[in-house]
Design a protein around this motif. Sequence first.
Motif, PDB file in Angstrom:
ATOM      1  N   ASN A   1      -6.053-128.911 -51.700  1.00 42.76           N
ATOM      2  CA  ASN A   1      -5.883-127.993 -50.392  1.00 42.76           C
ATOM      3  C   ASN A   1      -6.659-128.364 -49.477  1.00 42.76           C
ATOM      4  O   ASN A   1      -6.475-128.053 -48.073  1.00 42.76           O
ATOM      5  CB  ASN A   1      -6.314-126.591 -50.831  1.00 42.76           C
ATOM      6  CG  ASN A   1      -5.418-126.093 -52.020  1.00 42.76           C
ATOM      7  OD1 ASN A   1      -4.259-126.444 -52.143  1.00 42.76           O
ATOM      8  ND2 ASN A   1      -5.764-125.156 -53.053  1.00 42.76           N
ATOM      9  N   GLY A   2      -8.064-129.309 -49.572  1.00 44.02           N
ATOM     10  CA  GLY A   2      -8.862-129.299 -48.395  1.00 44.02           C
ATOM     11  C   GLY A   2      -8.719-129.864 -47.201  1.00 44.02           C
ATOM     12  O   GLY A   2      -9.094-129.623 -46.162  1.00 44.02           O
ATOM     13  N   SER A   3      -7.682-130.874 -47.291  1.00 40.31           N
ATOM     14  CA  SER A   3      -7.279-131.572 -45.971  1.00 40.31           C
ATOM     15  C   SER A   3      -6.354-130.745 -45.104  1.00 40.31           C
ATOM     16  O   SER A   3      -5.934-131.257 -44.168  1.00 40.31           O
ATOM     17  CB  SER A   3      -6.504-132.823 -46.313  1.00 40.31           C
ATOM     18  OG  SER A   3      -5.318-132.639 -46.872  1.00 40.31           O
TER      19      SER A   3
ATOM     20  N   VAL B   1      -5.098-138.778 -46.356  1.00 43.18           N
ATOM     21  CA  VAL B   1      -6.106-138.034 -45.694  1.00 43.18           C
ATOM     22  C   VAL B   1      -6.843-136.955 -46.441  1.00 43.18           C
ATOM     23  O   VAL B   1      -6.252-136.232 -47.220  1.00 43.18           O
ATOM     24  CB  VAL B   1      -5.263-137.295 -44.666  1.00 43.18           C
ATOM     25  CG1 VAL B   1      -6.057-136.302 -43.746  1.00 43.18           C
ATOM     26  CG2 VAL B   1      -4.613-138.388 -43.723  1.00 43.18           C
ATOM     27  N   GLU B   2      -8.218-137.098 -46.301  1.00 43.55           N
ATOM     28  CA  GLU B   2      -8.973-136.407 -47.339  1.00 43.55           C
ATOM     29  C   GLU B   2      -9.999-135.519 -46.492  1.00 43.55           C
ATOM     30  O   GLU B   2     -10.132-135.859 -45.231  1.00 43.55           O
ATOM     31  CB  GLU B   2      -9.828-137.241 -48.089  1.00 43.55           C
ATOM     32  CG  GLU B   2      -9.310-137.433 -49.486  1.00 43.55           C
ATOM     33  CD  GLU B   2      -9.669-136.204 -50.532  1.00 43.55           C
ATOM     34  OE1 GLU B   2      -9.915-135.234 -49.836  1.00 43.55           O
ATOM     35  OE2 GLU B   2      -9.631-136.562 -51.638  1.00 43.55           O
ATOM     36  N   ASP B   3     -10.247-134.203 -46.767  1.00 40.96           N
ATOM     37  CA  ASP B   3     -11.322-133.454 -46.419  1.00 40.96           C
ATOM     38  C   ASP B   3     -12.766-134.073 -46.585  1.00 40.96           C
ATOM     39  O   ASP B   3     -13.500-134.297 -45.455  1.00 40.96           O
ATOM     40  CB  ASP B   3     -11.257-132.198 -46.871  1.00 40.96           C
ATOM     41  CG  ASP B   3     -11.640-132.138 -48.495  1.00 40.96           C
ATOM     42  OD1 ASP B   3     -11.262-133.218 -49.051  1.00 40.96           O
ATOM     43  OD2 ASP B   3     -11.515-130.766 -48.806  1.00 40.96           O
ATOM     44  N   ILE B   4     -12.935-134.635 -47.761  1.00 41.31           N
ATOM     45  CA  ILE B   4     -14.298-135.011 -48.006  1.00 41.31           C
ATOM     46  C   ILE B   4     -14.242-136.143 -48.993  1.00 41.31           C
ATOM     47  O   ILE B   4     -13.384-135.877 -49.953  1.00 41.31           O
ATOM     48  CB  ILE B   4     -15.276-134.023 -48.344  1.00 41.31           C
ATOM     49  CG1 ILE B   4     -16.782-134.531 -48.205  1.00 41.31           C
ATOM     50  CG2 ILE B   4     -14.921-133.128 -49.500  1.00 41.31           C
ATOM     51  CD1 ILE B   4     -17.730-133.152 -48.368  1.00 41.31           C
TER      52      ILE B   4
END
Length: 185
Positions: A47-49, A101-104
């Motif tokens: 969900n992070g991204s 595409v990642e958040d972290i």
Amino acid sequence: MHNIQVADKAFELLLENDNIAKRTRLIGIQINLDYENRCPIFIGVLNGSFLFMADLLKEINISCEIGFVKVSSYKGTESSGTIKQTFGLPEDLHNRDVIIVEDIVDTGFTLKYILSEVYKQNPASVKVCSLLLKPTALQTPIDELEYVGFEIANEFVVGYGLDYDGLGRNLIDIYRAKTVAPNLP
Ligand code: XMP
Ligand code: MG
């Protein structure tokens, strides 16, 4: 607000939304140049991204496709390194230029797993765009990590898509967990 509470944890401001937006704009400009005439497919890791993906894609002005993948792993503030499964990976990545595409990126194990799943489909190229990277936490080299918003210390962060036990994803800024001062004798 510079200090906030999320569930039982105290956090302090690390990156303001303005700063995130400026960096995102620059990454978008770079991707537009790098992928001119190539029609890449962006795959956001849920969900992070979700917020970074939305803001990044508003900066993309080349022809492209968008998809999302969900990876189930263990919960908590520690990255477990144990990955269970991916859901929703597009099945037509053969000969495509893929941008994950990642958040972290923390230990890098989540990404390694997603990359191995993507490579099974023989894409033309694969690059990773992550808003945040914890370089000292990385336990496996990731050659595909081409676009990084900010390198941060090995501390737990929340906000702008990132959660602490499910909470805080809707915060527009990014906060880091406050370290508790040790009790001196
Ligand atoms: P790994 O260790 O596999 O971890 O690179 C990546 C995933 O773990 C989550 N993660 C965090 N989530 N604050 C969070 O809210 C953090 O500081 C943090 N570090 C890792 C995140 O889901 C990421 O995709
Ligand atoms: Mg994530």
